[in-house]
Scaffold this active site. Sequence first.
Site, PDB file in Angstrom:
ATOM      1  N   TYR A   1      -6.221   6.655 -11.151  1.00 28.63           N
ATOM      2  CA  TYR A   1      -5.125   7.622 -11.200  1.00 28.63           C
ATOM      3  C   TYR A   1      -4.846   8.084 -12.632  1.00 28.63           C
ATOM      4  O   TYR A   1      -3.693   8.079 -13.082  1.00 28.63           O
ATOM      5  CB  TYR A   1      -3.844   7.030 -10.574  1.00 28.63           C
ATOM      6  CG  TYR A   1      -4.103   6.288  -9.280  1.00 28.63           C
ATOM      7  CD1 TYR A   1      -4.478   6.974  -8.133  1.00 28.63           C
ATOM      8  CD2 TYR A   1      -4.004   4.895  -9.220  1.00 28.63           C
ATOM      9  CE1 TYR A   1      -4.741   6.289  -6.959  1.00 28.63           C
ATOM     10  CE2 TYR A   1      -4.274   4.211  -8.040  1.00 28.63           C
ATOM     11  CZ  TYR A   1      -4.640   4.919  -6.917  1.00 28.63           C
ATOM     12  OH  TYR A   1      -4.902   4.247  -5.757  1.00 28.63           O
TER      13      TYR A   1
ATOM     14  N   TYR B   1       1.675   3.744   2.700  1.00 31.62           N
ATOM     15  CA  TYR B   1       0.478   3.902   1.865  1.00 31.62           C
ATOM     16  C   TYR B   1      -0.634   3.031   2.441  1.00 31.62           C
ATOM     17  O   TYR B   1      -0.435   1.833   2.669  1.00 31.62           O
ATOM     18  CB  TYR B   1       0.750   3.505   0.406  1.00 31.62           C
ATOM     19  CG  TYR B   1      -0.506   3.560  -0.419  1.00 31.62           C
ATOM     20  CD1 TYR B   1      -0.970   4.775  -0.918  1.00 31.62           C
ATOM     21  CD2 TYR B   1      -1.266   2.422  -0.646  1.00 31.62           C
ATOM     22  CE1 TYR B   1      -2.169   4.846  -1.622  1.00 31.62           C
ATOM     23  CE2 TYR B   1      -2.462   2.482  -1.351  1.00 31.62           C
ATOM     24  CZ  TYR B   1      -2.908   3.702  -1.834  1.00 31.62           C
ATOM     25  OH  TYR B   1      -4.081   3.765  -2.525  1.00 31.62           O
TER      26      TYR B   1
ATOM     27  N   ASP C   1      -1.265  -3.058   8.484  1.00 31.48           N
ATOM     28  CA  ASP C   1      -2.006  -3.069   7.214  1.00 31.48           C
ATOM     29  C   ASP C   1      -1.385  -4.146   6.323  1.00 31.48           C
ATOM     30  O   ASP C   1      -0.319  -3.949   5.742  1.00 31.48           O
ATOM     31  CB  ASP C   1      -1.904  -1.680   6.583  1.00 31.48           C
ATOM     32  CG  ASP C   1      -2.565  -1.612   5.209  1.00 31.48           C
ATOM     33  OD1 ASP C   1      -2.931  -2.671   4.658  1.00 31.48           O
ATOM     34  OD2 ASP C   1      -2.700  -0.497   4.680  1.00 31.48           O
TER      35      ASP C   1
ATOM     36  N   LYS D   1      -7.461  -7.258  -0.869  1.00 31.23           N
ATOM     37  CA  LYS D   1      -6.844  -7.744  -2.105  1.00 31.23           C
ATOM     38  C   LYS D   1      -6.957  -9.256  -2.327  1.00 31.23           C
ATOM     39  O   LYS D   1      -7.921  -9.718  -2.916  1.00 31.23           O
ATOM     40  CB  LYS D   1      -5.386  -7.306  -2.155  1.00 31.23           C
ATOM     41  CG  LYS D   1      -5.212  -5.805  -2.331  1.00 31.23           C
ATOM     42  CD  LYS D   1      -3.775  -5.454  -2.555  1.00 31.23           C
ATOM     43  CE  LYS D   1      -3.529  -3.959  -2.683  1.00 31.23           C
ATOM     44  NZ  LYS D   1      -3.911  -3.397  -3.970  1.00 31.23           N
TER      45      LYS D   1
HETATM   46  N1  PMP Z   1      -3.315  -0.539   2.107  1.00 32.30           N
HETATM   47  C1  PMP Z   1      -2.367  -1.031   1.303  1.00 32.30           C
HETATM   48  C2  PMP Z   1      -1.060  -1.470   1.916  1.00 32.30           C
HETATM   49  C3  PMP Z   1      -2.588  -1.160  -0.072  1.00 32.30           C
HETATM   50  O1  PMP Z   1      -1.618  -1.651  -0.856  1.00 32.30           O
HETATM   51  C4  PMP Z   1      -3.840  -0.753  -0.595  1.00 32.30           C
HETATM   52  C5  PMP Z   1      -4.161  -0.880  -2.077  1.00 32.30           C
HETATM   53  N2  PMP Z   1      -3.196  -0.489  -2.939  1.00 32.30           N
HETATM   54  C6  PMP Z   1      -4.811  -0.258   0.274  1.00 32.30           C
HETATM   55  C7  PMP Z   1      -4.511  -0.162   1.614  1.00 32.30           C
HETATM   56  C8  PMP Z   1      -6.158   0.180  -0.228  1.00 32.30           C
HETATM   57  O2  PMP Z   1      -6.904  -0.913  -0.677  1.00 32.30           O
HETATM   58  P1  PMP Z   1      -8.058  -0.721  -1.762  1.00 32.30           P
HETATM   59  O3  PMP Z   1      -7.393  -0.291  -3.029  1.00 32.30           O
HETATM   60  O4  PMP Z   1      -8.707  -2.063  -1.878  1.00 32.30           O
HETATM   61  O5  PMP Z   1      -8.991   0.308  -1.235  1.00 32.30           O
END
Ligand code: PMP
Length: 423
Positions: free
Chosen positions: A14, A142, A243, A272
Amino acid sequence: MDLEFDRKHIWHPYASLFNPPPVYPVVRAEGVRIFLEDGRGLIDGMSSWWSALHGYNVPELNRALRAQMEQMSHVMFGGLTHEPAIALCRKLVEITPPGLNRVFLADSGSVSVEVAIKMALQFWHAQGKPGKHKLLALRNGYHGDTFGAMATCDPVTGMHHLFAGQLVQHLFAPAPQTSFGQPCPDGDIGELAQLVAQHREQLAAVILEPIVQGAGGMRFYSADYLRRVKALCDEYDLLLIADEIATGFGRSGQLFACDHAAVSPDILTLGKALTGGTLTLAATLCSDRIAQGICSGEAGVFMHGPTFMGNPLACAVANASIDLLLSSPWQHRVESIEAQLKEQLAPLEQAGGVADVRALGAIGVVQMREPVPMASLQAALIERGVWLRPFGKLVYTMPPYIISEADLTQLTAAMVDVLGEID
Ligand code: PMP
């Protein structure tokens, strides 16, 4: 380090290549600290974006990696399998909410969301209902940066509004307003309930981040809301995709955020912290019903297969990370971090520039009234020995669970010091 080359040629997340924010050269990391080239050690209040639960240079994780490296660093997963993947998937089936028995290993969080969306769509296709292909997502949600995932992010406040015209148009319900710990009144779920009832023929699934809306606002919402969404999904024949890429593995105080509501989603995404922040790996789990549905359809198979699927190094270190977590008093640590964050960030409630202060599990959030200048704030925090990445109006921390009381005190003191001065 050649920072000039970095500045000119390397994209950071970003960021602009022509008006780049500062990047700091880091040479090693140990415990909760990352060490800059000039020798300064910074307490990592971000756990490298939610992932480094056990801190850095962790002997158990290093050992697992080394041992696996001696055996096999990578092998294709098509037609082959291996013990690290089997052991990991067995653990994931055991520890995730009941009923999630089938595991797809992916290589990043965003891809695991793509996989989840494809699972939902393929499931309904196989049921003879290809019209059920839309998702219902939440405002302030998100789910990642790839195209399918971007289409489920809030198109108004989200990071991806630029692409809105190119994205699949999904439906969005208002973000939950009821805070964590509160019962959810009818009003808070009303519009979502209406959308579900009105569009049941088009809707494949509801996708949400359970309990903690992360990048879209760092908001903690009612477990009752989550329960009610699950009940609506069941009533109107929609799948629930949870998610837990950010919240998985204890961050919110339960092993999975869905556990706060005793909800089992139909599909769950993890990433993560899955490898304790060591290697990139993600997983999408689904129930028997979804898996059976998908495989009974026209394709007969699930149509996805990344090259690095089930990478043995990543699986081995994920096994070691989960073992280390489960054998540690993680829940007690996370509760203590929550209590300390609440107590030590509380003085900021009186500060002129601060709109709200909140903590849940090992997540502390200071919401400012106005967007903060990231670079200068970061520099001021670094002077105080702390690494954070403020974003918009949010200055937040999710430290490694191993952080000591003294280091967390230094971290919160830096936040109070720097943010308390902003009007
Ligand atoms: N879903 C959520 C809730 C996230 O916090 C993130 C990462 N910030 C993602 C999906 C995407 O994961 P990645 O950055 O490993 O592609």
